[in-house]
Design an enzyme around this catalytic site. Structure first.
Site, short mmCIF file in Angstrom:
data_model
loop_
_atom_site.label_atom_id
_atom_site.label_comp_id
_atom_site.label_asym_id
_atom_site.label_seq_id
_atom_site.Cartn_x
_atom_site.Cartn_y
_atom_site.Cartn_z
CB CYS A 70 1.27 -20.58 -15.62
SG CYS A 70 2.29 -21.81 -14.67
CB CYS A 75 5.69 -19.65 -13.00
SG CYS A 75 5.90 -20.80 -14.74
CG ASP A 122 -7.66 15.50 13.93
OD1 ASP A 122 -7.70 15.84 15.04
OD2 ASP A 122 -6.82 16.08 13.14
CG ASP A 162 -2.34 15.48 11.52
OD1 ASP A 162 -2.07 14.46 12.25
OD2 ASP A 162 -2.34 16.61 12.33
CG ASP A 180 -4.73 12.74 14.62
OD1 ASP A 180 -5.38 13.07 15.80
OD2 ASP A 180 -4.93 13.46 13.74
#
Length: 807
Positions: free
Chosen positions: A86, A89, A498, A694, A698
């Site tokens: 559960c 746990c 970009d 990319d 950037d």
């Protein structure tokens, strides 16, 4: 009381390259109050500290070192946690892991049964962490081999089948118990018959609840199994007492009620709920199983150019030549050597159209060969393949926790003790003010409170939705790095793109080249400089110039946002944009000025080639707009999201591209620092900004943005930079990612609402709050059914994400 003993801790360091750096770290360690002694060993690349509060001291030391810009060597692993039943746990296991010295991160996810670990290898190890978990009844699987993973799958499947058998058997025996208990209570020896049938249900099919509860009790903790064991145990033993000693109640003028049916039916319902929950959880992880299923078990390797041999995929080495037949899955990443075919890459990129492959083309593990046959060289094997990286990323994301889960974890951690407290108070209140049959009613109400309380629904609300959402994204070629970015993406109100490779195809081609005169034509010098450049425009120029004799380049320098410079045959040259020429006071001849003005009006990018006095040539390069860009940008704008475009290209070309795709806000001739600055400005205005680029050029802007999205294919995926990666480079996926985020977070909120409401309403009703009003007292059997199906309903709601459209 004995004082804590000082412990010596070794912290492995990274990027400490001078005595000055070591001194800076040593000064920082001196400021940490829990550290008694410290020293930094530059030669050994480590820091050694002593502390009587090792855990706190180590955490503070790591944070301080990293804040200074240096590194601490840690190991990150995703390991399965076994024997959890559960959400409580998971909370207990997480608490134990985080309390171990050397553990930097130890998040446990109940939904997929894994622990996301980050630890210092000089301080702890998976084996020590395994022992710590075993001490409280859980286990950690530390063998990461393929055989071990297969064995784990077998164990989980066997556990599922065992649970199914227990459930069917418990229901089969509970039905007659319920019928006798409700309709034939006065039959001869009825109580003894109920006792006989109930005993195997409770102590054979429900044995796991009592064993787990005992292990938890031994270590001073409690979980859902504790509630089940307490409730069914109390009802069972109360019924046994009333069966054996009915005169105890008869002498007091009361009937000796038995509640065997409550014990049996509650066990049956909870087992049924767990079985249905496991089925549903398996479906939420179906996306990762599909990805794992893309890997073939064996491959055909070519030996000596002719002989073929079938070997296991684990035996493939880099450089092996592999044969792929029609319809076969490609096993590893590589490059085609001979043959041609079309390959279905949809399971990796989300693109439905097969891609042609011929000599020199790259192929990726998990993709499916179509009609042709070809041989390829293995370039990446095992965990280095794109498919393996995608699987690892999806597993990491599915196991991560969004900020909202931190509150849920805290509640799950105290849930069971609080419920036990409420149950005891319920019994006491009934005994004090309950009137006739007060103890029986109180006991029944206490049992019902223990039965109806469900931490599992709370614990499953977030992770099952995250698993379904991340899996859905992976199926559509959207890789999400963590749950936090998935949660944040729904708030995006500005997307910054970009231009090159994002809005445009990223496949620049030279459309024209104009030399100042024949004397200035030095294609060899131009090619020699561009060969050393990593810019995609340099590749286009080299491709156009063809094979040339390259000359040695001296004093080569790359100037960010402008171009490159270097000396060829003792003469200085520049290759780059107009700003590079201006900053170096290079003149531009009128003929080239006129020509380039025309090129710019046609949306071409202009690259200049010059010596230290004058421009020698100009190159026109065109990068076409992607077919999906216009529609993708329209969809974002229709959602009320502002769209910006940033590029280092010239103003005129940028304006033409922006107009073509419908972007009104753009910035041309932007240096990397300008991109970061714009994103900061937008964030100061309270905007949630996504940057789409990319992932290489950037990187600064991606790091600054609230949500960073990298566009890339295959091995170029910038997974380490971006929070999300669009594998296919299709811009429409950005809109899909935002929609997926909104749908996933909405599902989490629905799950949490119903999980909280269920407990907030269910527990008071179970305690008997309605009894004084209308005489209603909830039957423990009904409570058991409600408890069992509360978690099933939460998981089922998460599963709805799998069938919803995000386009």
């Amino acid at each position: 009381m004995s004082e804590a003993v000082d412990q010596s801790i070794i912290i492995p360091l990274e990027n400490v390259e001078s005595e000055h750096g070591a001194l800076i770290i040593d000064k920082a360690l001196a400021k940490i109050k829990n550290i008694s002694t410290h020293k930094v060993e530059l030669n050994n690349q480590r820091a050694v500290i002593r502390s009587s509060q090792a855990n706190e001291a180590l955490a503070s030391a790591i944070q301080s070192i990293r804040d200074l810009g240096y590194g601490v060597t840690t190991v990150k692993k995703n390991l399965p946690v076994l024997n959890m039943s559960c959400a409580s746990c998971a909370s207990s296991a997480q608490t134990i892991l985080k309390s171990q010295i050397g553990v930097v991160q130890g998040d446990v996810n109940y939904a997929n049964g894994t622990a996301q670990l980050e630890y210092v290898p000089t301080v702890t190890s998976p084996r020590l962490l395994k022992s710590a978990l075993q001490s409280i009844g859980y286990d950690l699987m530390i063998d990461e081999s393929e055989e071990a993973k297969d064995h784990l799958d077998e164990l989980q499947h066997e556990k599922f089948l065992s649970l199914k058998r227990k459930t069917i058997s418990a229901i089969a025996l509970s039905l007659p118990v319920m019928i006798i208990g409700m309709f034939f209570m006065d039959m001869p020896y009825g109580n003894y018959i109920l006792w006989a049938i109930t005993t195997p249900v409770v102590f054979v099919f429900g044995k796991q609840f009592f064993v787990s509860a005992w292990k938890q009790t031994k270590h001073g903790s409690a979980n859902m199994d504790t509630l089940v064991a307490l409730s069914t145990g109390v009802a069972y033993f109360f019924s046994v007492f009333n069966t054996v000693y009915p005169e105890y109640w008869h002498s007091r003028g009361l009937h000796a009620h038995v509640y065997f049916e409550a014990s049996a039916v509650v066990i049956a319902f909870i087992l049924l709920g767990k079985w249905l929950e496991e089925r549903a959880k398996n479906k939420t992880s179906s996306a990762i199983k599909k990805l794992m299923g893309l890997k073939p078990k064996t491959v055909t390797v070519v030996r000596g150019g002719k002989r073929t041999e079938e070997i296991a995929i684990a035996a493939v080495n880099i450089g092996d030549i592999l044969l792929v037949k029609p319809g076969e899955k490609i096993a590893v990443d590589g490059t085609v050597v001979t043959g041609t075919s079309f390959v279905d890459e949809s399971m990796i990129s989300g693109e439905p159209i097969p891609v042609e492959k011929k000599a020199g083309e790259k192929v990726y593990a998990g993709t499916i060969n179509q009609k042709g046959s070809f041989e390829f060289t293995a370039n990446k094997v095992g965990g280095q393949t794109v498919l393996a990286q995608i699987i690892a990323l999806v597993q990491q994301a599915q196991g991560s926790k969004p900020p909202v889960q931190k509150l849920v974890d805290k509640i799950a951690g105290i849930f069971v003790p609080v419920v036990i407290g409420i149950a005891i108070i319920t019994l006491l209140v009934w005994v004090i003010i309950g009137g006739e049959n007060s103890f029986t009613h109180g006991l029944l109400a206490m049992v019902t409170v223990l039965v109806i309380a469900c931490p599992c629904a709370l614990g499953l609300a977030t992770p099952t939705a995250i698993m379904a959402g991340v899996g859905k994204g992976a199926e559509h070629g959207i890789l999400i790095k963590d749950a936090e970015s998935l949660e944040l993406a729904k708030k995006i109100n500005v997307v910054v793109f970009d231009k090159t490779g994002t809005i445009t195809e990223g496949k620049p081609a030279v459309v024209d080249i104009r030399w100042e005169n024949e004397e200035s034509k030095d294609a060899s010098a131009l090619a020699s400089l561009e060969k050393l450049s990593e810019h995609p425009l340099a590749e286009a120029i080299l491709k156009h110039l063809g094979q040339l004799d390259y000359a040695p380049v001296e004093n080569f320098r790359s100037i960010t946002g402008q171009g490159v410079e270097g000396k060829v045959a003792g003469k200085k040259y520049f290759v780059g944009n107009r700003s590079l020429l201006i900053s170096n006071q290079v003149s531009i001849p009128e003929l080239l000025e006129t020509t380039t003005s025309q090129w710019i009006q046609q949306a071409n990018t202009v690259i200049w080639f010059a010596d230290d006095r004058s421009a020698l040539a100009a190159v026109a390069i065109r990068d076409n707009v992607k077919k999906t860009s216009v529609e993708a940008i329209k969809k974002l704008q229709a959602e009320g999201i502002e769209v910006y475009m940033l590029t280092g290209d010239n103003q005129t070309t940028t304006h033409v591209i922006a107009e073509a795709v419908g972007i009104k806000k753009f910035k041309a001739e932007a240096m990397p620092a300008d991109k970061v600055s714009l994103i900061k400005d937008l964030q100061r205005e309270g905007k949630t900004v996504a940057m789409v680029g990319d992932g290489i050029n950037d990187s600064g802007a991606l790091a600054q943005a609230d949500v960073s999205i990298a566009m890339g294919k295959g091995s170029d995926i910038a997974m380490d930079v971006a929070k999300m990666t669009i594998i296919s480079s299709d811009l429409s996926k950005v809109h899909q990612a935002i929609r997926l985020s909104k749908m996933t977070i909405a599902t989490i909120h629905q799950n949490l609402f119903w999980a909280f409401i269920y407990n907030v309403i269910g527990i008071p009703i179970a305690a008997g709050i309605l009894y004084p009003i209308n005489g209603f007292l909830l039957n423990p059997m009904i409570a058991g059914a409600a408890m069992a199906f509360s978690s099933v309903s939460v998981v089922s709601n998460s599963l709805r994400l799998r069938n919803r459209t995000i386009s």
